[in-house]
Scaffold this motif. Structure first.
Motif, PDB file in Angstrom:
ATOM      1  N   ARG A  41      21.769  10.563 -10.703  1.00 13.88           N
ATOM      2  CA  ARG A  41      21.291   8.806 -11.909  1.00 13.88           C
ATOM      3  C   ARG A  41      21.501   7.626 -11.468  1.00 13.88           C
ATOM      4  O   ARG A  41      20.992   7.165 -12.100  1.00 13.88           O
ATOM      5  N   GLU A  42      22.775   7.475 -11.278  1.00 13.80           N
ATOM      6  CA  GLU A  42      23.053   6.279 -10.905  1.00 13.80           C
ATOM      7  C   GLU A  42      22.959   6.113  -9.576  1.00 13.80           C
ATOM      8  O   GLU A  42      22.757   4.491  -9.352  1.00 13.80           O
ATOM      9  N   ARG A  43      23.250   6.856  -8.471  1.00 13.02           N
ATOM     10  CA  ARG A  43      22.944   5.468  -7.102  1.00 13.02           C
ATOM     11  C   ARG A  43      21.968   6.494  -6.450  1.00 13.02           C
ATOM     12  O   ARG A  43      21.404   5.080  -5.180  1.00 13.02           O
ATOM     13  N   GLY A  44      21.401   6.541  -7.643  1.00  7.24           N
ATOM     14  CA  GLY A  44      19.862   7.414  -6.019  1.00  7.24           C
ATOM     15  C   GLY A  44      19.659   8.342  -5.176  1.00  7.24           C
ATOM     16  O   GLY A  44      20.613   8.861  -5.209  1.00  7.24           O
ATOM     17  N   PRO A  45      18.505   9.066  -4.352  1.00  7.89           N
ATOM     18  CA  PRO A  45      18.474  10.199  -3.900  1.00  7.89           C
ATOM     19  C   PRO A  45      19.861   9.525  -2.905  1.00  7.89           C
ATOM     20  O   PRO A  45      20.354   8.888  -2.492  1.00  7.89           O
ATOM     21  N   SER A  46      19.820  11.254  -2.647  1.00 14.99           N
ATOM     22  CA  SER A  46      21.846  11.276  -1.953  1.00 14.99           C
ATOM     23  C   SER A  46      21.490  12.670  -0.941  1.00 14.99           C
ATOM     24  O   SER A  46      20.367  13.423  -1.473  1.00 14.99           O
ATOM     25  N   THR A  47      22.151  13.181  -0.250  1.00 17.33           N
ATOM     26  CA  THR A  47      22.827  13.782   0.565  1.00 17.33           C
ATOM     27  C   THR A  47      23.405  14.534   0.223  1.00 17.33           C
ATOM     28  O   THR A  47      24.857  14.373  -0.337  1.00 17.33           O
ATOM     29  N   ALA A  48      23.794  16.328   0.489  1.00 20.08           N
ATOM     30  CA  ALA A  48      25.122  16.770  -0.143  1.00 20.08           C
ATOM     31  C   ALA A  48      25.675  16.351   0.860  1.00 20.08           C
ATOM     32  O   ALA A  48      27.423  15.631   0.596  1.00 20.08           O
ATOM     33  N   GLY A  49      26.001  15.644   2.033  1.00 22.01           N
ATOM     34  CA  GLY A  49      27.144  15.080   2.858  1.00 22.01           C
ATOM     35  C   GLY A  49      28.060  13.745   2.438  1.00 22.01           C
ATOM     36  O   GLY A  49      28.711  13.329   2.265  1.00 22.01           O
ATOM     37  N   ARG A  50      26.844  12.918   1.979  1.00 24.83           N
ATOM     38  CA  ARG A  50      27.113  11.478   1.370  1.00 24.83           C
ATOM     39  C   ARG A  50      27.315  11.944  -0.195  1.00 24.83           C
ATOM     40  O   ARG A  50      28.330  10.897  -0.955  1.00 24.83           O
ATOM     41  N   ILE A  75      16.690  18.323 -10.718  1.00 28.63           N
ATOM     42  CA  ILE A  75      16.585  17.836  -9.295  1.00 28.63           C
ATOM     43  C   ILE A  75      15.376  17.953  -8.934  1.00 28.63           C
ATOM     44  O   ILE A  75      15.418  19.355  -8.698  1.00 28.63           O
ATOM     45  N   VAL A  76      14.794  17.291  -7.631  1.00 27.68           N
ATOM     46  CA  VAL A  76      13.883  17.805  -6.737  1.00 27.68           C
ATOM     47  C   VAL A  76      14.375  17.320  -5.642  1.00 27.68           C
ATOM     48  O   VAL A  76      15.070  16.141  -5.351  1.00 27.68           O
ATOM     49  N   GLU A  77      13.758  18.213  -4.142  1.00 27.26           N
ATOM     50  CA  GLU A  77      13.803  16.951  -3.566  1.00 27.26           C
ATOM     51  C   GLU A  77      13.105  15.921  -3.185  1.00 27.26           C
ATOM     52  O   GLU A  77      12.203  15.834  -3.293  1.00 27.26           O
ATOM     53  N   GLU A  78      13.732  15.070  -2.270  1.00 31.07           N
ATOM     54  CA  GLU A  78      13.060  13.500  -2.262  1.00 31.07           C
ATOM     55  C   GLU A  78      11.988  14.061  -1.020  1.00 31.07           C
ATOM     56  O   GLU A  78      12.207  14.804   0.455  1.00 31.07           O
ATOM     57  N   PRO A  79      10.905  13.455  -1.404  1.00 29.81           N
ATOM     58  CA  PRO A  79       9.414  13.385  -0.721  1.00 29.81           C
ATOM     59  C   PRO A  79       9.433  12.402   0.648  1.00 29.81           C
ATOM     60  O   PRO A  79       9.965  11.401   0.808  1.00 29.81           O
ATOM     61  N   GLY A  80       9.218  13.181   1.988  1.00 31.07           N
ATOM     62  CA  GLY A  80       9.606  12.342   2.978  1.00 31.07           C
ATOM     63  C   GLY A  80      10.573  12.187   3.683  1.00 31.07           C
ATOM     64  O   GLY A  80      10.540  10.861   4.341  1.00 31.07           O
ATOM     65  N   ARG A  81      11.826  12.608   3.324  1.00 31.63           N
ATOM     66  CA  ARG A  81      12.774  12.002   3.660  1.00 31.63           C
ATOM     67  C   ARG A  81      14.075  13.036   3.938  1.00 31.63           C
ATOM     68  O   ARG A  81      13.788  14.682   4.235  1.00 31.63           O
ATOM     69  N   ARG A  85      18.136  20.026   8.516  1.00 32.13           N
ATOM     70  CA  ARG A  85      19.942  19.721   8.533  1.00 32.13           C
ATOM     71  C   ARG A  85      20.278  18.939   7.233  1.00 32.13           C
ATOM     72  O   ARG A  85      21.287  19.520   6.820  1.00 32.13           O
ATOM     73  N   GLU A  86      19.484  17.959   6.780  1.00 29.48           N
ATOM     74  CA  GLU A  86      20.008  17.648   5.983  1.00 29.48           C
ATOM     75  C   GLU A  86      18.829  17.359   4.667  1.00 29.48           C
ATOM     76  O   GLU A  86      17.844  16.396   5.605  1.00 29.48           O
ATOM     77  N   ARG A  87      18.980  17.535   3.692  1.00 30.92           N
ATOM     78  CA  ARG A  87      18.069  17.168   2.678  1.00 30.92           C
ATOM     79  C   ARG A  87      18.159  15.906   1.666  1.00 30.92           C
ATOM     80  O   ARG A  87      19.216  16.506   1.748  1.00 30.92           O
ATOM     81  N   TRP A  88      17.230  15.311   1.454  1.00 28.85           N
ATOM     82  CA  TRP A  88      17.707  14.311   0.589  1.00 28.85           C
ATOM     83  C   TRP A  88      17.290  14.822  -1.013  1.00 28.85           C
ATOM     84  O   TRP A  88      16.201  15.857  -1.300  1.00 28.85           O
ATOM     85  N   TRP A  89      18.421  14.291  -2.715  1.00 28.79           N
ATOM     86  CA  TRP A  89      17.957  15.009  -3.794  1.00 28.79           C
ATOM     87  C   TRP A  89      17.720  14.121  -4.220  1.00 28.79           C
ATOM     88  O   TRP A  89      18.470  12.517  -4.669  1.00 28.79           O
ATOM     89  N   ARG A  90      16.805  14.077  -5.678  1.00 32.82           N
ATOM     90  CA  ARG A  90      17.263  12.639  -7.166  1.00 32.82           C
ATOM     91  C   ARG A  90      17.479  13.209  -7.551  1.00 32.82           C
ATOM     92  O   ARG A  90      16.307  15.135  -7.955  1.00 32.82           O
TER      93      ARG A  90
END
Length: 205
Positions: A41-50, A75-81, A85-90
């Motif tokens: 919520r603070e930083r926007g979409p990110s991945t598990a690694g980040r 949370i939901v998956e960020e489309p188009g990113r 192996r690397e999923r983006w979530w928001r």
């Protein structure tokens, strides 16, 4: 009460607040999971690694908590990113809201676990903030506050004071965020009886 969170950096995707039901309360009854959600919520979409690097946890733990949050609709998956192996979530919402006074039955019981997790997550955020103090710019050091007041209040007094403080917070939320130099600021509001002073009579425990 709300969990420790700020409006999402991705405002369009988190325009709504969510009233937590029993299932969502159970998902969020974990301080680390709350911190993961707050980070999105603070930083926007990110991945598990980040997220793992930011919170100092291993990527496997970050992935697990992201899956739990996704299963709970928080949370939901960020489309188009990302890739396979690397999923983006928001975050799916701006903030989570829980009113213990309006809860009953299973929701009230689940709310106790959630409230406990909120307190632990807030304490962890305070600890991490203290560790960063040597690197904070001077203009922020001049305004940061870690205040602790001791008041003698009734539950009705706390209820009234809480409502007044929330009105001020909502005014700043509506007016702020666009000024140059604005960054996400965590405002922790804590009001509770000094431990050991508000227990029920021994026979009622």
């Amino acid at each position: 009460m709300t969990d420790p969170s700020a409006p999402s950096a991705d405002a369009d995707s988190s325009a709504r607040d969510i009233e937590l039901d029993t299932a969502a309360l159970r998902v969020l009854a974990h301080p680390l999971r709350l911190n993961v959600l707050s980070l999105l919520r603070e930083r926007g979409p990110s991945t598990a690694g980040r997220i793992a690097g930011e919170l100092g946890i291993n990527p496997g733990a970050a992935s697990y908590h992201l899956r739990r949050l996704a299963a709970g609709g928080l949370i939901v998956e960020e489309p188009g990113r990302g890739t396979g192996r690397e999923r983006w979530w928001r975050s799916a919402h701006r903030q989570s809201i829980h009113d213990p006074a309006a809860a009953s039955g299973a929701e009230r019981e689940a709310g106790l676990g959630y409230t406990h997790a909120v307190a632990l997550a807030a304490a962890d955020r305070l600890r991490r903030s203290a560790q960063e103090l040597p690197r904070i710019p001077g203009e922020w050091l001049d305004v940061i506050t870690y205040s602790d007041f001791l008041l003698r209040l009734t539950p009705a007094d706390v209820h009234r004071m809480r409502a007044e403080i929330f009105e001020v917070i909502e005014r700043y939320r509506a007016d702020g965020g666009e000024s140059e130099g604005a960054v996400p600021v965590a405002l922790q509001l804590q009001a509770f009886p000094v431990p050991g002073t508000a227990r029920p009579p021994a026979g009622d425990e």
